[in-house]
Structures are given as structure tokens and as C-alpha cells.
Design an enzyme around this catalytic site. Sequence first.
Site, PDB file in Angstrom:
ATOM      1  N   GLU A   1       0.801  -1.227   0.000  1.00 17.31           N
ATOM      2  CA  GLU A   1       0.000   0.000   0.000  1.00 17.31           C
ATOM      3  C   GLU A   1       0.835   1.279   0.000  1.00 17.31           C
ATOM      4  OE1 GLU A   1      -2.968  -0.069   3.048  1.00 17.31           O
ATOM      5  OE2 GLU A   1      -3.932  -1.853   2.231  1.00 17.31           O
TER       6      GLU A   1
ATOM      7  N   GLU B   1      -5.151  -8.770   0.740  1.00 13.60           N
ATOM      8  CA  GLU B   1      -5.816  -8.476   2.013  1.00 13.60           C
ATOM      9  C   GLU B   1      -7.296  -8.263   1.757  1.00 13.60           C
ATOM     10  OE1 GLU B   1      -4.394  -5.206   4.450  1.00 13.60           O
ATOM     11  OE2 GLU B   1      -2.306  -5.749   4.074  1.00 13.60           O
TER      12      GLU B   1
HETATM   13  C1  GBH Z   1      -4.538  -2.268   5.413  1.00 12.52           C
HETATM   14  O1  GBH Z   1      -4.764  -0.927   5.138  1.00 12.52           O
HETATM   15  C2  GBH Z   1      -3.129  -2.437   5.917  1.00 12.52           C
HETATM   16  O2  GBH Z   1      -2.300  -3.002   4.937  1.00 12.52           O
HETATM   17  C3  GBH Z   1      -3.047  -3.266   7.177  1.00 12.52           C
HETATM   18  O3  GBH Z   1      -1.790  -3.094   7.725  1.00 12.52           O
HETATM   19  C4  GBH Z   1      -4.168  -2.859   8.104  1.00 12.52           C
HETATM   20  O4  GBH Z   1      -4.070  -3.450   9.359  1.00 12.52           O
HETATM   21  C5  GBH Z   1      -5.463  -3.272   7.447  1.00 12.52           C
HETATM   22  O5  GBH Z   1      -5.594  -2.675   6.192  1.00 12.52           O
HETATM   23  C6  GBH Z   1      -6.714  -2.900   8.242  1.00 12.52           C
HETATM   24  O6  GBH Z   1      -6.825  -1.521   8.370  1.00 12.52           O
HETATM   25  O7  GBH Z   1      -8.451   6.443   9.758  1.00 12.52           O
HETATM   26  O8  GBH Z   1     -10.215   7.322   8.379  1.00 12.52           O
HETATM   27  O9  GBH Z   1      -7.977   8.131   8.089  1.00 12.52           O
HETATM   28  C7  GBH Z   1      -6.072  -0.633   4.648  1.00 12.52           C
HETATM   29  C8  GBH Z   1      -6.150   0.760   4.065  1.00 12.52           C
HETATM   30  C9  GBH Z   1      -5.902   3.039   4.560  1.00 12.52           C
HETATM   31  C10 GBH Z   1      -7.516   1.770   5.722  1.00 12.52           C
HETATM   32  C11 GBH Z   1      -6.014   4.102   5.616  1.00 12.52           C
HETATM   33  C12 GBH Z   1      -7.604   2.814   6.798  1.00 12.52           C
HETATM   34  C13 GBH Z   1      -7.316   5.118   7.346  1.00 12.52           C
HETATM   35  C14 GBH Z   1      -8.597   5.802   7.243  1.00 12.52           C
HETATM   36  N1  GBH Z   1      -6.199   1.752   5.101  1.00 12.52           N
HETATM   37  N2  GBH Z   1      -7.314   4.102   6.267  1.00 12.52           N
HETATM   38  S1  GBH Z   1      -8.810   7.044   8.460  1.00 12.52           S
END
Ligand code: GBH
Length: 483
Positions: free
Chosen positions: A201, A389
Site C-alpha cells: 500500500e 488483504e
Molecule cells: C490495510 O490498510 C493495511 O495493509 C493493514 O496493515 C491494516 O491493518 C489493514 O488494512 C486494516 O486496516 O483512519 O479514516 O484516516 C487498509 C487501508 C488506509 C484503511 C487508511 C484505513 C485510514 C482511514 N487503510 N485508512 S482514516
Amino acid sequence: MNRRKFLQTSGLSLGAWPLASLLPAGARAQPLQSAAQPSSFPKGFLWGSATASYQVEGAAHQSGRGPSVWDTFSHTPGKTFNGDTGDVADDFYHLFPNDIKLMKGLGLTTCRFSVAWTRIFPGGVGQPNQQGIDFYSRLVDALLAAGIQPYCTLYHWDLPQALQDRGGWENRDTAKAFAEYAGFTAGALSDRVKHFMTMNEIRSFVELGYEQGIHAPGLRLDSQRVAQLNHYAVLAHGMSVQAIRAHGKPGTKVGIADNVQGTVPVVEVPKHIEAARRAMREQNASFLTVIEEGRYTDLYLKRLGANAPKFTAEEMQVIASPMDFVGLNIYQPTYIRADDSETGYAVIDPPSSFPHMYSPWLYVGPEVLYWAPKLVADIWKVKELYITENGASAADAIAPDGEVYDSDRVMYLRNYLTQLHRAIAEGVPVRGYFLWSLLDNFEWADGYSKRFGIVYVDFATQKRTPKLSATFYKKVIRDNLVK
Ligand code: GBH
């Protein structure tokens, strides 16, 4: 759906359709019956789980591991929920033999894990740390002994702090250091690991870490600096693809684990489908699009104007180094409608009533697990795809009888997997699915407040309790089908 697609979905061979069209109307009702058959996944389809080093390993100071930006960030007051850190996490560093038994018990045939760069090169560059290599070597051996294929990610956000001190991803030398580390690690593990993902990512660590400041290293840079470091990050990906090819044993496959914005036509009619296709390229312009096409889209460069990244033709070639497979991390959908703007589409913001899982951002849109792999395969002619994922947070609690009844996670998985099956039945070449995650773990800025596991972890005792969703997943794997 046109006839061709309908017949493919219903499991009939393509060759059958001209014949079917000659039959009387009554006889053509056949496909409806076969569409109602159980949805088997292809033989040999890989079922796995995914994790990342800093989220599960713990043992933060053990065996020569150097500090990463996430150690610094999580230990800075106010940065993570409750001040939580990954110092101990799931203690996977010590408990992995037990956790692999859990995987085996569920029937997993693959496992995606990430290597902590600072276990291999504690200072980012320099002399490798043999104890770090030994740890991943033991992990890989244990997975293989359990009949579980290891899929290895080389960067899941734990940048060596020593490199951040020299500018991190803003410094082009970090790309070089990453390629060296990636090549070295692939060289050490590729006698047993056949699939490597360069990075997890890119959008997340670039935007959350360097623009919004809510992930490590917690910076809020202007858009020009963000675009330039984004460029160095995709360049690092390309350089590492080449390094892995140079140092990996013959037969080593290289890919990425990318969280494309999963564009979904809001209604499945041609104009919205076309809009979602355009949106897939534009919304991911500085990530998968530039990696697949070797150029930034005109609209991306126009949108950034004077803030666009500086790049050379040679760099663009490196960025687009051919990959063997593409991994997609798929969670919430991005609904798209057609409009007559310059881009030809608009993103629909979810109404406040839109259902989501325990994490507020995790809107439930199962169709994204159909559309994302389908559009990626169609647009860039990708021949080997994985869902690297997919999973959900839930407000899990231990019931009085000791069980965890995560019926919402089961609902989520059932619906998403049904849509994945729909894509595969149409011929989209998805070869495996990695559920995020086996264990509850350190959910970055959310600390331990958001659980994504199908196995509950009591972080005080490290006790593991499989949830209802583990029983569900075990059955999916055993039957190779979703019901
Ligand atoms: C993945 O990210 C990651 O690869 C993994 O490490 C993580 O544990 C998993 O998903 C579950 O989250 O808080 O509203 O600003 C997923 C993509 C991008 C989702 C950032 C959460 C933050 C949104 N992520 N997003 S916010």
C-alpha cells in the site's frame, strides 16, 4: 449481463453458446438451473491469511532489530490510540510455531507475512544482521513444514529510523537502500519462498505518513513534496523488482500488494461501468497506474501543475519493471457514477447512513471484490492476481460461554467472497485470497482498539480464541466454496 458473460458465470463453456441460441426457448432455461449450483472455487485456489511485521511480531528489541519509524511514532505521546505500541503485539516472534498450528488447523494453504527491514539491516544499510535472517528462515521452514506456502512482503511501512533521519522517502537514496535490502532478502529466502511483494500500500504510507501525519513518520508536507516522495516510492518499488530478479533463485515471482481505490459502478449499466473503468486509472494514477503503464496520466500531471513530480524517462522505465503478479488489498468500495466533467466520472461520497464495520472508514460494499480485480485484469491485462488483504474490524467480545460470536464479520466475509467468486467464474485470474487477519493485532494509529482477527487475542495473556468467523473460514476452505 450479456449472454456470453451469463454463460460463463453459470459455469457453461463459452463454446456452448452458439448451440444454445439455436435451441427452443424452453431448452435455453438450462443456464438458470446451473447458476443456482454451489459456487466452487477453482481447484488449487489458495486460501490464506495476511500479517505485517510490526503489527504482530513484538520482540521490538530482540536479536539486533533496529528501530523503525513506527517505534518512534508509537512511542510519541498522542500519536496512537491509548499510546499503544507494537513492542509486544501478538508476540508472534516467539509464538509463531503455535500460530502456524492454528493456521494448519483452519486448513490454510498460504500465509502472507512481511519482513521487518530493521531486523535484516538494523540501520537501513550496511552489514546484514544474521539473527534477523535466521528468524525469517525459521518462520519459512515452519510454514512449509505445515504445508503452507509463504508469500513474503518486503515493506509493510516499518522504514528504518536511521533512513528517516536522512529524509526517509523524500530522499532518493532511500529507494536505492530499499532495493539493496529487497535483493539481499530475496537472495536469502528465495530457495524456499517463491512469491515476493515489494511493498504494501504505497498510497497509505505516502498519504497517511507524509501528508496527513496520522501514521509514521507523522509529517504534513505540501503537495509538491508529497508528489515527489510518492515518485521515489514507486521508483523504489521498480528498483526492488529488478534487485529481486537479480538476486532471487530462478522461478522467483515478484509483485506488489496494492490498495487500489476499488472503483465500483454505482449501478451496473454501461455508462457507469465505463466511468468506473476510467476512475480506476485516474484514482490510482500515481500508484498502480504508473507502475503498470510507466507514465503518469495527463490528468494527474495537469491536476498537480507546478507541484507535479520531477522525473526522468529512465526512472519511468524502472517504475514499470514488469511484475509476475499483482496483489490487491480490498476493503471499502469507491462508488462511481458517470458525469460530463473532464474526467468523465464522479466519486459518490457515502451517505451518512451507509453501513460500515467497526472502523468508521470500512464501508461494506461486497461488489468491490468483484469489480476491483475485474477492472485491474481488464485494463492492464494482468494474468495472475491475488487478493492480498480483505477482512473487517468488529466489536468482538468474549461471551459468557467463552466464545466470540462475530456474526457481522461472518456476514461481511460471506458477501465479499461471493462477489470474488463471481469474478473468478467470469475468468478473472485470481489465484488466492489472504484474509486480514488471522490474529487481532496492532492496528496502527488505532492501536489495539480495532480487532481484525478471525482469532481473538487477549493481549494481557496472549491467549488465542478462534472466533465464529474462524469456523466459517475453515468451512469455506474445506468445501472450497462459499455458502
Ligand atoms: C490495510 O490498510 C493495511 O495493509 C493493514 O496493515 C491494516 O491493518 C489493514 O488494512 C486494516 O486496516 O483512519 O479514516 O484516516 C487498509 C487501508 C488506509 C484503511 C487508511 C484505513 C485510514 C482511514 N487503510 N485508512 S482514516
